[in-house]
Design a protein around this motif. Structure first.
Motif: not given
Length: 381
Positions: A60-64
């Protein structure tokens, strides 16, 4: 895109059961008993469950994309450790590394689906991923048996490593990042804890998530008890056992594809309630049906059919309200699923009952609790 998401979801389930047919070969090679080798399963489940809790908020913070690729790389490293293991502790260590990597693909396949789809399309996407997750454990013993007999038990780890590498390449070239930077949340230990606390007390997530997890727990109880029931009890050969296991996936596949069609006509909540009721009926039939192969097969088919309808719709209902927290919500769902699986397997092993009866008790208790949880909550239609 949907096939890629299904493959990402299935990788963890594939890695869970693929080594079961090779236990005799592994035990002979490493000079340990099959009972000792059970630690390779329990350690995998524990690491898989706990790892998901960190993967979700990080994505959710750094992307999938970053988390998916890191997870696949970690899984490959763990698989190589397993392939080269010369002692049981080394094999267990490799399994833990595997689980810490592959938990990312399992969690994020659902989160990516939530990033890309809404409503009925989300249910359709999750139906395919749930079918893949249920089908992989069914086919993996057959694949593992073939690899073990042809090339040795270590070949199973080389094969799944190659599969993970292919998935990484396809992911980079065909999908990429799905979680836009402007939708990402801040990351801190306190924030993660607060976020999970908020989700745990949100009945929009917990009612369907716990219901789905209890059903998944019953499914893994069947996986763990199937050798004792089918090979020892019904005297099936290893090949017949693998074929029976594989045939169950067609039931899940058919019902999983039917689920979104039924949901379009009757609504996801009504259809999901019907699915869990069918699964409950199959569980009850298994407990009272007696130890006969035909009745066992029919009862199991009913359970799997209901499960195949309920699981994707229940998952979609759970994740639908949490677009901005899809990673954390999916992680919590995955943690609950693995926790219920570990609990169901443990309880089934502790019961002083014949394996067939113990499975019936575990399934009926799991489905009764799932039905009560899902039916008692007021969910959006």
């Amino acid at each position: 895109m949907l096939l890629l998401l299904a493959a990402l979801a299935a990788l963890g389930a594939l890695a869970t059961n693929i080594i079961l047919p090779a236990f005799p070969s592994i035990g002979e090679d490493l000079r340990v008993s099959s009972r000792d080798l059970a630690a390779t399963l329990s350690s995998f489940f524990v690491a898989f469950a706990l790892g998901q809790l960190f993967v979700g908020p990080l994505s959710d913070r750094f992307g999938r994309q970053r988390l998916v690729l890191t997870g696949l790389a970690t899984f490959i490293v763990g698989s190589m450790v397993c392939a080269m293991a010369s002692t049981l502790p080394q094999l267990i260590g490799g399994r833990v590394i595997q689980a810490l990597g592959v938990c990312a693909t399992s969690v994020l396949s659902r989160a990516i689906a939530r990033d890309l789809f809404e409503g009925q399309e989300l249910a359709r996407a999750l139906s395919l991923t749930m079918v893949a997750m249920a089908a992989a454990p069914g086919f993996s013993p057959l694949l593992g048996s073939a690899l073990d007999s042809s090339f040795g038990w270590r070949s199973t780890f080389y094969v799944i490593s190659a599969l993970a590498l292919v998935l990484a390449v396809v992911y980079i070239t065909r999908l990429g990042e799905t979680h836009a930077p402007d939708r990402r949340s801040a990351l801190s230990l306190g924030g993660v804890a607060a976020g999970y606390k908020q989700l745990v007390f949100d009945r929009r997530l917990m009612a369907p998530a716990l219901s789905v997890s209890l059903v998944i727990g019953g499914l893994y109880a069947f996986f763990s008890m199937a050798p004792a029931i089918l090979i020892t009890g019904f005297r099936l050969s290893p090949l017949a056992f693998g074929l029976f296991f594989a045939s169950t996936t067609f039931v899940v596949f058919g019902s999983g594809l039917l689920a979104p069609r039924l949901a379009r006509r009757w609504g996801p909540v009504v259809t999901a309630r019907a699915g869990v009721a069918v699964a409950l009926a199959g569980s009850a039939a298994m407990l009272v049906g007696g130890l006969e192969f035909v009745t066992f097969s029919v009862s199991l088919t009913i359970f799997l059919f209901g499960m195949g309808i309920f699981n994707p719709l229940g998952t979609a209902i759970a994740l639908q309200p949490f677009a901005l927290q899809a990673g954390a919500a999916s992680a919590l769902l995955g943690f609950l699923q693995m926790g219920c699986a570990a609990l169901a397997i443990t309880v089934g092993g502790m019961l002083s009952l014949p394996p067939h009866t113990a499975l019936g008790v575990v399934l009926l208790a799991s489905l009764a609790a799932s039905s009560l949880c899902f039916w008692s909550m007021r969910l959006p239609r």
